[in-house]
Design a protein around this motif. Sequence first.
Motif, short mmCIF file in Angstrom:
data_model
loop_
_atom_site.label_atom_id
_atom_site.label_comp_id
_atom_site.label_asym_id
_atom_site.label_seq_id
_atom_site.Cartn_x
_atom_site.Cartn_y
_atom_site.Cartn_z
N UNK A 284 9.52 28.07 -7.68
CA UNK A 284 10.21 28.62 -6.51
C UNK A 284 10.82 29.98 -6.82
N UNK A 285 11.25 30.15 -8.06
CA UNK A 285 11.79 31.45 -8.48
C UNK A 285 10.73 32.54 -8.47
N UNK A 286 9.50 32.21 -8.91
CA UNK A 286 8.49 33.26 -9.02
C UNK A 286 7.66 33.43 -7.75
N UNK A 287 7.84 32.50 -6.79
CA UNK A 287 7.00 32.54 -5.58
C UNK A 287 7.06 33.88 -4.85
N UNK A 288 8.25 34.49 -4.68
CA UNK A 288 8.26 35.80 -4.01
C UNK A 288 7.52 36.82 -4.88
N UNK A 289 6.48 37.41 -4.34
CA UNK A 289 5.76 38.44 -5.09
C UNK A 289 4.62 37.91 -5.93
N UNK A 290 4.44 36.59 -5.98
CA UNK A 290 3.31 36.03 -6.73
C UNK A 290 2.39 35.28 -5.77
N UNK A 291 1.22 35.82 -5.46
CA UNK A 291 0.36 35.15 -4.49
C UNK A 291 -0.27 33.86 -5.00
N UNK A 292 -0.50 33.79 -6.33
CA UNK A 292 -1.17 32.60 -6.88
C UNK A 292 -0.83 32.45 -8.35
N UNK A 293 -0.76 31.21 -8.79
CA UNK A 293 -0.56 30.93 -10.21
C UNK A 293 -1.27 29.62 -10.54
N UNK A 294 -1.81 29.55 -11.74
CA UNK A 294 -2.45 28.31 -12.20
C UNK A 294 -1.57 27.66 -13.26
N UNK A 295 -1.44 26.35 -13.19
CA UNK A 295 -0.54 25.61 -14.07
C UNK A 295 -1.33 24.60 -14.89
N UNK A 296 -1.35 24.82 -16.19
CA UNK A 296 -2.02 23.88 -17.09
C UNK A 296 -1.02 22.84 -17.56
N UNK A 297 -1.30 21.60 -17.25
CA UNK A 297 -0.41 20.51 -17.66
C UNK A 297 -0.80 20.03 -19.05
N UNK A 298 0.17 20.10 -19.96
CA UNK A 298 -0.07 19.62 -21.33
C UNK A 298 0.78 18.37 -21.54
N UNK A 299 0.24 17.25 -21.12
CA UNK A 299 0.98 16.00 -21.23
C UNK A 299 0.10 14.96 -21.88
N UNK A 300 0.76 13.99 -22.52
CA UNK A 300 0.00 12.95 -23.22
C UNK A 300 -0.94 12.21 -22.25
#
Length: 348
Positions: A284-300
Amino acid sequence: MIVRFGYVAMSTVIKDCSPSKTMTLASFSKLQDREAAIRRLESIARGNLHNTLRLLRHNRASDIKVYRMTSKLVPLATHPELQDWNPLAALADDFAKVGRYIKENGIRASFHPDHFTVLSTPRPEVLASSIRDLRHHTDMLLAMDLPATAKNNIHIGGAYGDKSSAAERFIQHFRGLAPEMQDRITLENDDKTFNAVETLQVCKTLGLPMVLDIHHQWVNNEGEAPWELWPEISRTWQTPLAQKDAATDNPLPPKIHVSSPRSPSDPRSHADGVEPGPLLAFLKRIAPGTPAVDVMIEAKAKDGALFELMKALKGLEGTESGIAVLDGASISIDAKIYSLSDLISGRK
DNA sequence: ACCTGTCAAGTCTGG
DNA sequence: CCAGACTTGACAGGT
């Protein structure tokens, strides 16, 4: 802001689908017929590529567009005992098939060479094996005919008691790499040595895109909040090197890594799942000004953690929270500024 | 079918 | 200088 989620290498949902089957050097060496033993390695690799394809189909069925392939597709590929072996020639068709599927389905694929790839090393033999490993990962991407938007994500490496000279060595060694290897590298901040501020500095020097790991940043920082670094990190993705081969109307989004601490007493280890709160606070903090982001989940729990996270986000869905779940593994977050207390608590 | 130790790799710490 | 920790999924050999 459109957020796509991905996971690493293997599925906990699809059973008997390991893409990392291997053979130890000890058992390889026990086989009398070396040619037959090499064909055995190739057949294991074929199985790994086949299971990778099965996982990619699973991803497609769940609208998962971000996936990290395992580094262990080809067993013993870079082992010194097998330097006369060229596995990618024998596996050309199999790699091409996986690559075709990735391209046809618009999947963002990557590798993460193991942390034994250390370009900051002062030891020539370690540098040589690091380059060999990077060469192998690059060759696999090329065998899949993937564009330079498919990256090999690495860490800077050890500090050897003097971090700034280690960073300088990394820079010099990077500049000695073949161009097709340079084109495909991203740098990630680590949890012990090179923090996000220091990694960003190297990225800016070399024009390399930076993968921000927000868990590593949490345990290794200089007192900064992760979103304070975001404008500059985001800018590392707006360079010719980062965007090489990307369509101008469809730029490669920045990528971040997320994981949650296993426990307060063991804050560095990865938990089974992902806590939505801190992740959402960051997004939510980076949403203004960032049109898209990819999130790699590193979980067991791998894709299991991804599905659990999507379930949790669906529960939060609505205008009040600013989240809309688009399909299986993507969400949209509005660019409204949230109250600081909500961001810190991870609520809303 | 399950359990335990080993494997790959390189860095870093403690003794 | 050397042993051990760190990390991870899977092998390998035993029960």
